[in-house]
Scaffold this motif. Sequence first.
Motif, PDB file in Angstrom:
ATOM      1  N   CYS A   1      10.171  35.067 -41.956  1.00 55.44           N
ATOM      2  CA  CYS A   1      11.178  34.593 -41.015  1.00 55.44           C
ATOM      3  C   CYS A   1      10.494  34.022 -39.772  1.00 55.44           C
ATOM      4  N   ASP A   2      11.251  33.291 -38.979  1.00 54.94           N
ATOM      5  CA  ASP A   2      10.744  32.828 -37.687  1.00 54.94           C
ATOM      6  C   ASP A   2      10.574  34.047 -36.788  1.00 54.94           C
ATOM      7  N   THR A   3       9.532  34.029 -35.962  1.00 54.46           N
ATOM      8  CA  THR A   3       9.265  35.148 -35.068  1.00 54.46           C
ATOM      9  C   THR A   3       9.166  34.639 -33.645  1.00 54.46           C
ATOM     10  N   CYS A   4       9.695  35.413 -32.705  1.00 55.86           N
ATOM     11  CA  CYS A   4       9.634  35.105 -31.280  1.00 55.86           C
ATOM     12  C   CYS A   4       8.664  36.074 -30.629  1.00 55.86           C
ATOM     13  N   TYR A   5       7.777  35.535 -29.803  1.00 57.90           N
ATOM     14  CA  TYR A   5       6.788  36.350 -29.100  1.00 57.90           C
ATOM     15  C   TYR A   5       6.969  36.159 -27.604  1.00 57.90           C
ATOM     16  N   ILE A   6       6.737  37.214 -26.849  1.00 65.41           N
ATOM     17  CA  ILE A   6       6.724  37.126 -25.397  1.00 65.41           C
ATOM     18  C   ILE A   6       5.309  37.457 -24.951  1.00 65.41           C
ATOM     19  N   SER A   7       4.727  36.541 -24.177  1.00 67.25           N
ATOM     20  CA  SER A   7       3.350  36.733 -23.717  1.00 67.25           C
ATOM     21  C   SER A   7       3.336  37.534 -22.423  1.00 67.25           C
ATOM     22  N   ALA A   8       2.164  37.998 -22.046  1.00 66.23           N
ATOM     23  CA  ALA A   8       2.015  38.799 -20.829  1.00 66.23           C
ATOM     24  C   ALA A   8       2.441  38.025 -19.578  1.00 66.23           C
ATOM     25  N   ASP A   9       2.331  36.699 -19.590  1.00 64.30           N
ATOM     26  CA  ASP A   9       2.766  35.919 -18.430  1.00 64.30           C
ATOM     27  C   ASP A   9       4.239  35.524 -18.498  1.00 64.30           C
ATOM     28  N   GLY A  10       4.963  36.034 -19.493  1.00 64.14           N
ATOM     29  CA  GLY A  10       6.402  35.819 -19.573  1.00 64.14           C
ATOM     30  C   GLY A  10       6.829  34.608 -20.371  1.00 64.14           C
ATOM     31  N   ASP A  11       5.898  33.955 -21.078  1.00 62.72           N
ATOM     32  CA  ASP A  11       6.270  32.793 -21.873  1.00 62.72           C
ATOM     33  C   ASP A  11       6.884  33.244 -23.197  1.00 62.72           C
ATOM     34  N   MET A  12       7.742  32.404 -23.731  1.00 67.12           N
ATOM     35  CA  MET A  12       8.405  32.636 -25.007  1.00 67.12           C
ATOM     36  C   MET A  12       7.755  31.685 -26.019  1.00 67.12           C
ATOM     37  N   LEU A  13       7.172  32.257 -27.069  1.00 66.76           N
ATOM     38  CA  LEU A  13       6.464  31.474 -28.082  1.00 66.76           C
ATOM     39  C   LEU A  13       7.074  31.755 -29.449  1.00 66.76           C
ATOM     40  N   ARG A  17       8.587  30.385 -40.223  1.00 63.68           N
ATOM     41  CA  ARG A  17       8.426  30.971 -41.549  1.00 63.68           C
ATOM     42  C   ARG A  17       7.337  30.222 -42.323  1.00 63.68           C
ATOM     43  N   GLY A  18       6.401  30.996 -42.849  1.00 60.02           N
ATOM     44  CA  GLY A  18       5.333  30.426 -43.631  1.00 60.02           C
ATOM     45  C   GLY A  18       4.172  29.857 -42.827  1.00 60.02           C
ATOM     46  N   GLN A  19       4.221  29.931 -41.508  1.00 57.16           N
ATOM     47  CA  GLN A  19       3.162  29.355 -40.674  1.00 57.16           C
ATOM     48  C   GLN A  19       1.823  30.050 -40.884  1.00 57.16           C
ATOM     49  N   PHE A  20       1.836  31.372 -40.984  1.00 52.05           N
ATOM     50  CA  PHE A  20       0.602  32.125 -41.172  1.00 52.05           C
ATOM     51  C   PHE A  20       0.466  32.500 -42.638  1.00 52.05           C
ATOM     52  N   THR A  21      -0.711  32.265 -43.183  1.00 52.98           N
ATOM     53  CA  THR A  21      -0.937  32.601 -44.590  1.00 52.98           C
ATOM     54  C   THR A  21      -1.733  33.894 -44.751  1.00 52.98           C
ATOM     55  N   ALA A  22      -2.241  34.413 -43.634  1.00 56.43           N
ATOM     56  CA  ALA A  22      -2.994  35.666 -43.684  1.00 56.43           C
ATOM     57  C   ALA A  22      -2.756  36.436 -42.389  1.00 56.43           C
ATOM     58  N   GLN A  23      -2.868  37.748 -42.474  1.00 57.91           N
ATOM     59  CA  GLN A  23      -2.682  38.605 -41.307  1.00 57.91           C
ATOM     60  C   GLN A  23      -3.652  38.238 -40.189  1.00 57.91           C
ATOM     61  N   GLU A  24      -4.846  37.816 -40.544  1.00 55.37           N
ATOM     62  CA  GLU A  24      -5.851  37.451 -39.540  1.00 55.37           C
ATOM     63  C   GLU A  24      -5.399  36.253 -38.698  1.00 55.37           C
ATOM     64  N   GLU A  25      -4.689  35.310 -39.304  1.00 51.76           N
ATOM     65  CA  GLU A  25      -4.176  34.161 -38.558  1.00 51.76           C
ATOM     66  C   GLU A  25      -3.144  34.612 -37.524  1.00 51.76           C
ATOM     67  N   ALA A  26      -2.260  35.483 -37.944  1.00 51.37           N
ATOM     68  CA  ALA A  26      -1.239  36.003 -37.023  1.00 51.37           C
ATOM     69  C   ALA A  26      -1.892  36.790 -35.899  1.00 51.37           C
ATOM     70  N   GLN A  27      -2.878  37.605 -36.232  1.00 53.41           N
ATOM     71  CA  GLN A  27      -3.576  38.395 -35.217  1.00 53.41           C
ATOM     72  C   GLN A  27      -4.290  37.489 -34.218  1.00 53.41           C
ATOM     73  N   ALA A  28      -4.901  36.420 -34.690  1.00 48.99           N
ATOM     74  CA  ALA A  28      -5.583  35.473 -33.799  1.00 48.99           C
ATOM     75  C   ALA A  28      -4.584  34.806 -32.855  1.00 48.99           C
ATOM     76  N   PHE A  29      -3.406  34.459 -33.359  1.00 49.24           N
ATOM     77  CA  PHE A  29      -2.346  33.873 -32.530  1.00 49.24           C
ATOM     78  C   PHE A  29      -1.937  34.851 -31.426  1.00 49.24           C
ATOM     79  N   GLU A  31      -3.645  37.388 -30.156  1.00 46.92           N
ATOM     80  CA  GLU A  31      -4.723  37.581 -29.185  1.00 46.92           C
ATOM     81  C   GLU A  31      -4.898  36.356 -28.288  1.00 46.92           C
ATOM     82  N   LYS A  32      -4.868  35.165 -28.866  1.00 46.10           N
ATOM     83  CA  LYS A  32      -5.039  33.920 -28.104  1.00 46.10           C
ATOM     84  C   LYS A  32      -3.954  33.754 -27.036  1.00 46.10           C
ATOM     85  N   ASN A  33      -2.727  34.167 -27.373  1.00 41.93           N
ATOM     86  CA  ASN A  33      -1.589  33.965 -26.477  1.00 41.93           C
ATOM     87  C   ASN A  33      -1.223  35.195 -25.649  1.00 41.93           C
TER      88      ASN A  33
END
Length: 152
Positions: A1-13, A17-29, A31-33
């Motif tokens: 499904c689509d996922t909504c993230y809130i960053s430490a600076d208050g941004d909405m990212l 669905r299907g954007q990440f093909t591995a857990q490591e990609e999601a984890q990198a996203f 950490e980066k954000n």
Amino acid sequence: CDTCYISADGDMLFSYRGQFTAQEEAQAFIEKNDVIFSLCFGPVLIDNGVDVTPEQYQWGEVNDTYARSALGMLGERHYLTMNINCELPDHYYLATLRQAADAMLARGCIKAYTLDGGQTATTVFNGQLINPVQFGVEKTISDIIYFATAKP
């Protein structure tokens, strides 16, 4: 499904669905954000001012009318929550996903994400439920979005 993230600076990212093909990609996203929490339901309605509301989505019966709930962003650290779930004498207003997206667009949201709807589309303000609950009984829910301020 689509996922909504809130960053430490208050941004909405978002991730789609299907954007990440591995857990490591999601984890990198994450950490980066500098993501501090995420919401999982969706879909994304508005992304950087663009209406991206899908005509079909795995959850939420997008073309049927239900109580709808969404989180939107009007600008930097300026959020809007919305429940379309209004009861008036002889009238009960519910919406399709398209109508919910149009409501967020009309209010100037530059980003918006659908939360669970139906019996969980509730708003509590100062400890009081301020909207009727679809089907008359609120479902037990485990997630909330809580807004607070340090300003007096």
